[in-house]
Each structure stands twice: as C-alpha cells, then as structure tokens.
Design a protein around this motif. Sequence first.
Motif, PDB file in Angstrom:
ATOM      1  N   LYS A  79       0.820  -1.216   0.000  1.00 39.92           N
ATOM      2  CA  LYS A  79       0.000   0.000   0.000  1.00 39.92           C
ATOM      3  C   LYS A  79       0.852   1.263   0.000  1.00 39.92           C
ATOM      4  O   LYS A  79       0.468   2.280  -0.590  1.00 39.92           O
ATOM      5  N   SER A  80       2.014   1.220   0.659  1.00 44.52           N
ATOM      6  CA  SER A  80       2.857   2.408   0.745  1.00 44.52           C
ATOM      7  C   SER A  80       3.747   2.603  -0.485  1.00 44.52           C
ATOM      8  O   SER A  80       4.268   3.700  -0.699  1.00 44.52           O
ATOM      9  N   THR A  81       3.909   1.556  -1.297  1.00 42.96           N
ATOM     10  CA  THR A  81       4.848   1.627  -2.421  1.00 42.96           C
ATOM     11  C   THR A  81       4.167   1.538  -3.775  1.00 42.96           C
ATOM     12  O   THR A  81       4.554   2.233  -4.715  1.00 42.96           O
ATOM     13  N   PHE A  82       3.145   0.690  -3.885  1.00 42.42           N
ATOM     14  CA  PHE A  82       2.482   0.469  -5.167  1.00 42.42           C
ATOM     15  C   PHE A  82       1.308   1.427  -5.307  1.00 42.42           C
ATOM     16  O   PHE A  82       0.401   1.447  -4.473  1.00 42.42           O
ATOM     17  N   HIS A  83       1.312   2.223  -6.364  1.00 40.65           N
ATOM     18  CA  HIS A  83       0.305   3.271  -6.522  1.00 40.65           C
ATOM     19  C   HIS A  83      -0.727   2.968  -7.608  1.00 40.65           C
ATOM     20  O   HIS A  83      -1.575   3.801  -7.898  1.00 40.65           O
ATOM     21  N   GLY A  84      -0.651   1.795  -8.190  1.00 40.56           N
ATOM     22  CA  GLY A  84      -1.644   1.406  -9.178  1.00 40.56           C
ATOM     23  C   GLY A  84      -2.753   0.577  -8.540  1.00 40.56           C
ATOM     24  O   GLY A  84      -2.884   0.513  -7.312  1.00 40.56           O
ATOM     25  N   LYS A  85      -3.568  -0.041  -9.405  1.00 40.39           N
ATOM     26  CA  LYS A  85      -4.633  -0.918  -8.940  1.00 40.39           C
ATOM     27  C   LYS A  85      -4.460  -2.274  -9.600  1.00 40.39           C
ATOM     28  O   LYS A  85      -4.712  -2.436 -10.798  1.00 40.39           O
ATOM     29  N   ASN A  86      -4.000  -3.228  -8.827  1.00 40.06           N
ATOM     30  CA  ASN A  86      -3.775  -4.573  -9.348  1.00 40.06           C
ATOM     31  C   ASN A  86      -3.845  -5.561  -8.185  1.00 40.06           C
ATOM     32  O   ASN A  86      -2.989  -5.544  -7.298  1.00 40.06           O
ATOM     33  N   PRO A  87      -4.855  -6.443  -8.183  1.00 45.46           N
ATOM     34  CA  PRO A  87      -5.011  -7.392  -7.069  1.00 45.46           C
ATOM     35  C   PRO A  87      -3.928  -8.468  -7.014  1.00 45.46           C
ATOM     36  O   PRO A  87      -3.839  -9.209  -6.038  1.00 45.46           O
ATOM     37  N   VAL A  88      -3.090  -8.552  -8.052  1.00 46.25           N
ATOM     38  CA  VAL A  88      -2.047  -9.585  -8.106  1.00 46.25           C
ATOM     39  C   VAL A  88      -0.818  -9.185  -7.297  1.00 46.25           C
ATOM     40  O   VAL A  88      -0.088 -10.054  -6.796  1.00 46.25           O
ATOM     41  N   ILE A  89      -0.586  -7.895  -7.136  1.00 51.81           N
ATOM     42  CA  ILE A  89       0.680  -7.423  -6.565  1.00 51.81           C
ATOM     43  C   ILE A  89       0.883  -7.880  -5.117  1.00 51.81           C
ATOM     44  O   ILE A  89       1.967  -8.343  -4.760  1.00 51.81           O
ATOM     45  N   ALA A  90      -0.146  -7.749  -4.271  1.00 50.09           N
ATOM     46  CA  ALA A  90       0.002  -8.133  -2.861  1.00 50.09           C
ATOM     47  C   ALA A  90       0.282  -9.631  -2.699  1.00 50.09           C
ATOM     48  O   ALA A  90       1.228 -10.006  -1.984  1.00 50.09           O
ATOM     49  N   PRO A  91      -0.482 -10.539  -3.345  1.00 50.36           N
ATOM     50  CA  PRO A  91      -0.138 -11.968  -3.249  1.00 50.36           C
ATOM     51  C   PRO A  91       1.242 -12.284  -3.814  1.00 50.36           C
ATOM     52  O   PRO A  91       1.957 -13.132  -3.269  1.00 50.36           O
ATOM     53  N   LEU A  92       1.609 -11.603  -4.901  1.00 49.35           N
ATOM     54  CA  LEU A  92       2.937 -11.811  -5.481  1.00 49.35           C
ATOM     55  C   LEU A  92       4.023 -11.385  -4.502  1.00 49.35           C
ATOM     56  O   LEU A  92       5.019 -12.104  -4.307  1.00 49.35           O
ATOM     57  N   ALA A  93       3.840 -10.226  -3.866  1.00 47.92           N
ATOM     58  CA  ALA A  93       4.826  -9.737  -2.902  1.00 47.92           C
ATOM     59  C   ALA A  93       4.932 -10.683  -1.711  1.00 47.92           C
ATOM     60  O   ALA A  93       6.035 -10.952  -1.216  1.00 47.92           O
ATOM     61  N   LEU A  94       3.802 -11.197  -1.241  1.00 49.04           N
ATOM     62  CA  LEU A  94       3.811 -12.145  -0.120  1.00 49.04           C
ATOM     63  C   LEU A  94       4.553 -13.416  -0.501  1.00 49.04           C
ATOM     64  O   LEU A  94       5.379 -13.923   0.278  1.00 49.04           O
ATOM     65  N   THR A  95       4.286 -13.925  -1.698  1.00 49.94           N
ATOM     66  CA  THR A  95       4.959 -15.144  -2.162  1.00 49.94           C
ATOM     67  C   THR A  95       6.461 -14.939  -2.257  1.00 49.94           C
ATOM     68  O   THR A  95       7.252 -15.776  -1.796  1.00 49.94           O
ATOM     69  N   ILE A  96       6.867 -13.821  -2.848  1.00 53.75           N
ATOM     70  CA  ILE A  96       8.294 -13.544  -2.991  1.00 53.75           C
ATOM     71  C   ILE A  96       8.965 -13.423  -1.630  1.00 53.75           C
ATOM     72  O   ILE A  96      10.019 -14.022  -1.389  1.00 53.75           O
ATOM     73  N   PHE A  97       8.354 -12.668  -0.724  1.00 50.19           N
ATOM     74  CA  PHE A  97       8.981 -12.435   0.570  1.00 50.19           C
ATOM     75  C   PHE A  97       9.156 -13.733   1.354  1.00 50.19           C
ATOM     76  O   PHE A  97      10.259 -14.040   1.838  1.00 50.19           O
ATOM     77  N   VAL A  98       8.086 -14.510   1.469  1.00 51.29           N
ATOM     78  CA  VAL A  98       8.154 -15.724   2.283  1.00 51.29           C
ATOM     79  C   VAL A  98       9.030 -16.779   1.621  1.00 51.29           C
ATOM     80  O   VAL A  98       9.839 -17.435   2.291  1.00 51.29           O
ATOM     81  N   TRP A  99       8.899 -16.945   0.313  1.00 48.23           N
ATOM     82  CA  TRP A  99       9.686 -17.964  -0.387  1.00 48.23           C
ATOM     83  C   TRP A  99      11.176 -17.647  -0.323  1.00 48.23           C
ATOM     84  O   TRP A  99      11.997 -18.521   0.004  1.00 48.23           O
ATOM     85  N   VAL A 100      11.552 -16.416  -0.609  1.00 48.10           N
ATOM     86  CA  VAL A 100      12.964 -16.033  -0.542  1.00 48.10           C
ATOM     87  C   VAL A 100      13.471 -16.122   0.901  1.00 48.10           C
ATOM     88  O   VAL A 100      14.601 -16.555   1.153  1.00 48.10           O
TER      89      VAL A 100
END
Length: 256
Positions: A79-100
Amino acid sequence: MSSGAEITSQEYIKHHLTNLSVGEGFMTVHIDTLGWSVFLGLVFIMLFRSVAKKASTGVPGKLQCAVEMVVEFVDDSVKSTFHGKNPVIAPLALTIFVWVLLMNAMDWIPVDLIPRIFELFGVHYMKAVPTTDPNMTFALALGVFVLILYYSIKVKGIGGFIKELTTQPFGHWSLYPVNFILEMVTLLARPLSLALRLFGNMYAGELIFLLIATIGVFQLPVHFLWAAFHLLIIPLQAFIFMMLTILYLSLAHEDH
C-alpha cells in the motif's frame, strides 16, 4: 565428502560450493537448487493454507498470529509503495517475501549437517541454500522482469511503452536514440540488480560460514556470532527483493 580422507580447507570449501547437477555446459541442471526451492515453496503453500483453513476470529494461536503479522506487514508495504490498482501485486509480494526468506533461512542450518545426511545415501554434493546459486536468483529476477514488460505494455500500450523508452529524459527528436539506449540500460539493470544483490549477499554469507568451519574446534563461538548477524541479513535480503519488485511493478503501472 568422505570423512575418511584428509582434505585441505580449499578442497573442503570447493566441495561445499559444488552443486549436485546433471548435464553439461548450458544444459546443466542443478538438482539440489531445484529440489530445495520446490520443497520450500511447498512448505510455504501448505503452511499458509493450513493456517487459513484453521483461522479463527477469536484469540489466534502463535502460528496464526505470526502468519497474520507477515501478511499485514507485506500488505502495508504494498500500500505504501504500489500506486496502481492490481489485485495480483500483494499476493505476489507475499509469495516472494516468504519464499525467498525460507530459501535464505537454510543458511542457518550448520553447513555440514545436510551434506552429511545425504552422504549416507551416496549423494556426495548437496548445496542446501538455493539463493547461493545465481541460476536461482536470476530465474526469480527474470520472472519479475517478464511481469514488468507485461504490465508496461498492458497499461501503456505498445506505442506508449516505446514512447516512454524514446522520449525520456531528453524531449528533442534528435536525441531519441540516446534516450532509448539510456532507458534500455535502466530497464535491463532492474533484473540484474535483483539477481546479483540477492546472490552476492547470500553467497558471501555462505562462504564465511564455510571459512569459519575450517578453523576447527574454535569455530563454535565465531559461528554463533556470524549466525546472530545473519538473523538480520536473511530477512533483510528477502525484504529488499520484495520491495524492489513492488517498486519496479509500480513504475510499470504508471501511465504518463
């Protein structure tokens, strides 16, 4: 490596930094990198799925509380970094963070433990930290790069994307070739920075663990000191990879 043979420190480090692989040259496949990354990805999926199925609205358990903290942390970051509207970004960010984070966390396991276990089954090479393999970090970065190109074209159109590459930073038509070169360097630097930053930090950390292991009986206090320092490095690298991904995708969604 067989414990019955005397080996030098150089041979010990080289052995631990060698992947279990099949094939030759460009077609070489690192079995250990693929195996551990897939395994840790499944751990992430099953763990979060289990917590989601058992989640209650009452007082959460420790595991549910930890998962909720991670989800809220990632959601706030998006919410603080992404300024567009895309429901994919939050799940993608969660996947990247936890997986890495899980792949990086394999660095906390003593460097000889997993290779010794696999040696009992006749496997003589085993690198258990996928992010110390540049093939893994470049694969992750390439996936992000494909998304950058996809959303840049989807949001701006092919013409708008080409215009962005050719009309900035100099507006005069005679400087369009210069603009294109500068913008392409910037664009290609994004996946390179993602891959090399993660690989460099994790590889260096793993190498220091191996150097500590070569000093013999006095390694324990030094090992624990470096492991304590790694408590910061491991989640920090996962966080940086996630934040840069969100930032680059946010730039791809900006339609000037």
